[in-house]
Enzyme design. Structure first.
Site: not given
Ligand code: S3P
Length: 479
Positions: A61, A209, A359, A438
């Protein structure tokens, strides 16, 4: 209708059917999906015997989101193979199209993207519906923040409760102006700055993120934008942006990672092959470990070290997981995972591993509930701000299914059953999944390892990340 689990008879009872979100890409993709998750909501998962054979989980993803975004910013045509066709990624596709890129899905399931070029995003005519997807929202906020356009972001009830201040803060520093709902949540309106101001930003939370939002803003910001990362998080943005031709350096100072991106960047198109998602594979890794007699191979699983924490923890607990044919796919390490049933022992999970399996905790909690002895997890405050409060939601769900769980401020303490199947949810009761894919899949796995089955109130969110989940469960149980 997908009938799953239950000796011979369909195990699904359904109520309240709901329409699938009407994204044009979703409709196109759904047509040729063989193994779609049922649109039904309530379902009961009961034991079906060992999981066997070989399955292929869908594309990663995180990598799928980034492939669409970076291809949308390159000048020319990129091709993406193995893209995850889940609702979250389709929300990103919708937004990238609204920014002016052309996106099409071919008969063979590959996607082509004609990008608009960094600096040339069009202003979306309507609000961007991000659905359930925090990744789409936060990364695209970064992108808009350094363009002379305004965009409104909206989402579902889960996403509308999630904190956006963590991206609003750095994006305000580069000059963007943001009007968010009370508490710094969606809906919000973001007016980009052009030119934006380059910043050096130390991440206050370990979040890929937030890191990626700042780096995406840096793409169209003159000068050098820097992110300081005290704790490493998934590095797909850094890897893939380099592939698309961005000038990006990753260094280290005093044990911290420093990522520098040079703007204004020109991205060149490329072909991206998306490896299988380790976060999706996780459900099958745990299911095959828990269900006696299982011997399941999960093909093509991404094993980027910033994502592979669960593998390490399950092995510490005694899992039998063999990596077969380690190789590279699309610049990421990949292997087939052969998982055989093994008894587990509870451990204290090293909190330093949390970012590399952030996750995967819901399904690890299920594994811990069946282990011998106690599993303690700490340092997991971030789980409270995911698609649901995953500490509270999993504590309630596992307790309802008969596990012994203590909820702490920053983790769960789980007293395992010693391999005995969990009793399952009481007649007439079901686990509350709180719009969290999840939770639904983790409790489906718990159902496979229960005596009387686990009922889940709403499995529809599974479509956000793993539309073929039900079909693969059935395939593995039938093999
Ligand atoms: C992700 C980062 C994670 C993860 C999310 C996907 C990404 O979140 O939990 O499902 O693709 O950068 P956080 O950056 O908030 O930890």
């Amino acid at each position: 209708m997908v009938g799953i689990v239950g000796s011979g008879k369909p195990f699904i009872k359904s109520v309240r059917p709901r329409a699938r979100r009407a994204l044009p890409e979703a409709r196109g993709a759904v047509k040729d999906r063989r193994l779609m998750t049922s649109p039904d909501t309530f379902q009961t998962f009961i034991p079906r015997g060992p999981l066997k054979g070989a399955i292929r989980v869908p594309g990663d993803k995180s990598i799928s989101h980034r492939a669409l975004m970076f291809a949308g910013l390159a000048v020319g045509e990129s091709r993406i193979t193995g893209l995850l066709e889940g609702e979250d990624v389709l929300a990103t596709a919708g937004a990238i199209r609204a920014f002016g890129a052309q996106i099409a899905r071919g008969q063979d399931g590959s996607w082509t993207v004609h990008g608009v070029g960094v600096g040339s995003l069009l202003e979306p005519k309507t609000a961007l519906d991000m659905g359930n997807s925090g990744t789409s929202t936060r990364l695209l906020m970064g992108l808009v923040a350094a363009h002379a356009i305004t965009a409104t972001f909206v989402g579902d009830a889960s996403l509308s409760g999630r904190p956006m201040k963590r991206v609003i803060d750095p994006l305000s520093q580069i000059g963007a102006s943001i009007e968010a709902s009370a508490g710094g949540t969606l809906p919000l309106m973001l007016r980009g700055a052009a030119p934006a101001v380059p910043i050096t930003y130390r991440l206050p939370v370990a979040s890929a993120q937030v890191k990626s939002a700042v780096l995406l803003a840096g793409l169209n910001t003159p000068g050098i934008t820097r992110v300081i990362e005290p704790v490493p998080t998934r590095d797909h943005t850094e890897r893939m942006l380099t592939g698309f031709g961005a000038s990006l350096e990753v260094g280290e100072e005093n044990g911290e990672t420093i990522i520098s991106i040079h703007g204004e960047a020109d991205l060149r198109p490329m072909d991206v092959v998306v490896p299988g998602d380790p976060s999706s594979a996780a459900f099958f890794m745990v299911a095959a470990t828990l269900v006696p007699g299982s011997d399941l191979t999960i093909m093509n699983v991404g094993l980027n070290p910033t994502r592979a924490g669960l593998l390490q923890v399950l092995r510490q607990m005694g899992a039998d997981i063999e990596e077969v044919d380690r190789r590279e796919v699309g610049g990421e390490p990949v292997a087939d995972l052969r998982v055989r049933h093994a008894p587990l022992t509870g451990i204290d999970v090293d909190p330093a591993l949390a970012p590399s399996m952030i996750d995967e905790f819901p399904v690890l909690f299920v594994a811990a509930a069946l282990a011998s002895g106690t599993t303690r997890t700490t340092g997991l405050e971030e789980l409270r701000v995911k698609e649901s409060d995953r500490l509270a939601t999993m504590a309630a769900a596992l307790t309802l299914a008969g596990a012994r769980v203590e909820e702490q401020a920053d983790g769960l303490i789980i007293h395992g059953s010693g391999g005995e199947p969990l009793p399952g949810t009481p007649q007439g009761a079901s686990v509350a999944t709180r719009l969290d894919h999840r939770i639904a899949m983790s409790m489906a796995v718990a159902g496979l390892a229960s005596r009387n089955g686990v009922s889940v109130d709403d499995t529809r969110p599974i479509n956000t990340s793993f539309p073929t989940f039900m079909g693969l469960l059935e395939e593995a149980a039938a093999a």
